[in-house]
Design a protein around this motif. Structure first.
Motif, short mmCIF file in Angstrom:
data_model
loop_
_atom_site.label_atom_id
_atom_site.label_comp_id
_atom_site.label_asym_id
_atom_site.label_seq_id
_atom_site.Cartn_x
_atom_site.Cartn_y
_atom_site.Cartn_z
N THR A 168 0.83 -1.21 0.00
CA THR A 168 0.00 0.00 0.00
C THR A 168 0.87 1.26 0.00
N TYR A 169 1.99 1.23 0.72
CA TYR A 169 2.89 2.38 0.73
C TYR A 169 3.43 2.64 -0.67
N TYR A 170 3.82 1.58 -1.34
CA TYR A 170 4.34 1.67 -2.71
C TYR A 170 3.29 2.30 -3.63
N VAL A 171 2.09 1.75 -3.60
CA VAL A 171 1.02 2.22 -4.48
C VAL A 171 0.64 3.67 -4.16
N ASP A 172 0.58 4.00 -2.87
CA ASP A 172 0.19 5.36 -2.46
C ASP A 172 1.22 6.41 -2.85
N ASN A 173 2.48 6.03 -2.99
CA ASN A 173 3.54 7.01 -3.20
C ASN A 173 4.25 6.97 -4.54
N GLU A 174 4.01 5.97 -5.36
CA GLU A 174 4.80 5.82 -6.58
C GLU A 174 4.69 7.01 -7.53
N LEU A 175 3.62 7.77 -7.46
CA LEU A 175 3.46 8.92 -8.36
C LEU A 175 3.61 10.25 -7.64
N GLU A 176 3.96 10.22 -6.37
CA GLU A 176 4.11 11.44 -5.58
C GLU A 176 5.44 12.13 -5.89
N PRO A 177 5.49 13.47 -5.70
CA PRO A 177 6.75 14.19 -5.93
C PRO A 177 7.86 13.67 -5.02
N GLY A 178 9.05 13.56 -5.57
CA GLY A 178 10.20 13.07 -4.82
C GLY A 178 10.39 11.57 -4.92
N PHE A 179 9.36 10.85 -5.33
CA PHE A 179 9.42 9.39 -5.44
C PHE A 179 9.62 8.98 -6.90
N ALA A 180 10.27 7.87 -7.08
CA ALA A 180 10.39 7.25 -8.40
C ALA A 180 10.18 5.76 -8.21
N SER A 181 9.47 5.13 -9.14
CA SER A 181 9.22 3.70 -9.02
C SER A 181 9.64 2.98 -10.29
N PHE A 182 10.05 1.73 -10.10
CA PHE A 182 10.49 0.89 -11.20
C PHE A 182 9.92 -0.51 -10.97
N ASP A 183 9.30 -1.08 -11.98
CA ASP A 183 8.89 -2.48 -11.94
C ASP A 183 9.73 -3.20 -12.98
N ILE A 184 10.50 -4.17 -12.51
CA ILE A 184 11.47 -4.83 -13.38
C ILE A 184 11.19 -6.32 -13.43
N PRO A 185 10.85 -6.86 -14.60
CA PRO A 185 10.68 -8.32 -14.71
C PRO A 185 12.04 -9.00 -14.76
#
Length: 181
Positions: free
Chosen positions: A29-46
């Motif tokens: 839930t933390y990941y989903v809630d913050n992945e698009l927030e300023p200061g955050f960057a997310s990567f999904d890597i297969p």
């Protein structure tokens, strides 16, 4: 008699419903809630991102590679103006990771250069999620979630040496590489 059975069934259903509605925050839930927030960057890597076709692996390393479904990475890049936000976000992650369901595997680092902890969900021989959390006061923090089925901790550790030799497009991980500079 039938009335008491009905009451017991209703009570059992209510207890099950209330205990299954866990409102505690999770890394997911933390990941989903913050992945698009300023200061955050997310990567999904297969796993296929790491081209290991031409790399010789032991049976143990192949099993480890095949047990991984995907890698989720969430970074928070701190700038000099957001110390309070950084402290707040860091506290949220630390609170989540204090949950006893996350078992600690390794901890290390220093106050000056940064700290890390490796935790997991499941059993050491049958890990469902491996979590690597690292933070550096002057840079921010990173949460890497390795998701899979029945992963083995020692096999995953041996896989690290193989991935160093893997062929992959480094440009796709530019944001992640910038964090570790």
């Amino acid at each position: 008699m039938i009335q008491s059975i009905k009451k017991s069934m209703v009570m059992l259903f209510l207890v099950a419903a209330f205990t299954s509605c866990n409102q505690e925050p999770t890394l997911q839930t933390y990941y989903v809630d913050n992945e698009l927030e300023p200061g955050f960057a997310s990567f999904d890597i297969p796993p296929s991102f790491f081209n290991v076709e031409n790399i010789e692996m032991t049976k143990e390393q192949k099993e480890a590679y095949n047990s991984v479904d995907k890698l989720n990475v969430l970074t928070y890049m701190k700038d000099n103006t957001d110390t309070e936000v950084y402290k707040s976000e860091l506290a949220k992650v630390n609170t989540i990771l204090k949950d006893p369901k996350y078992e600690e595997l390794i901890r290390g680092g220093s106050v000056k250069e940064g700290k890390f902890v490796v935790k997991f969900l499941g059993d050491v021989d049958r890990i469902d999620e491996l979590i690597i959390f690292g933070n550096a006061t002057n840079k921010g923090f990173v949460i890497a979630r390795i998701l899979g089925d029945d992963m083995n901790a020692s096999q995953l550790m041996s896989l690290g040496s193989v991935l160093k030799n893997a062929d992959f497009d480094e440009e796709k991980l530019k944001g992640l590489k910038d964090f570790f500079k």
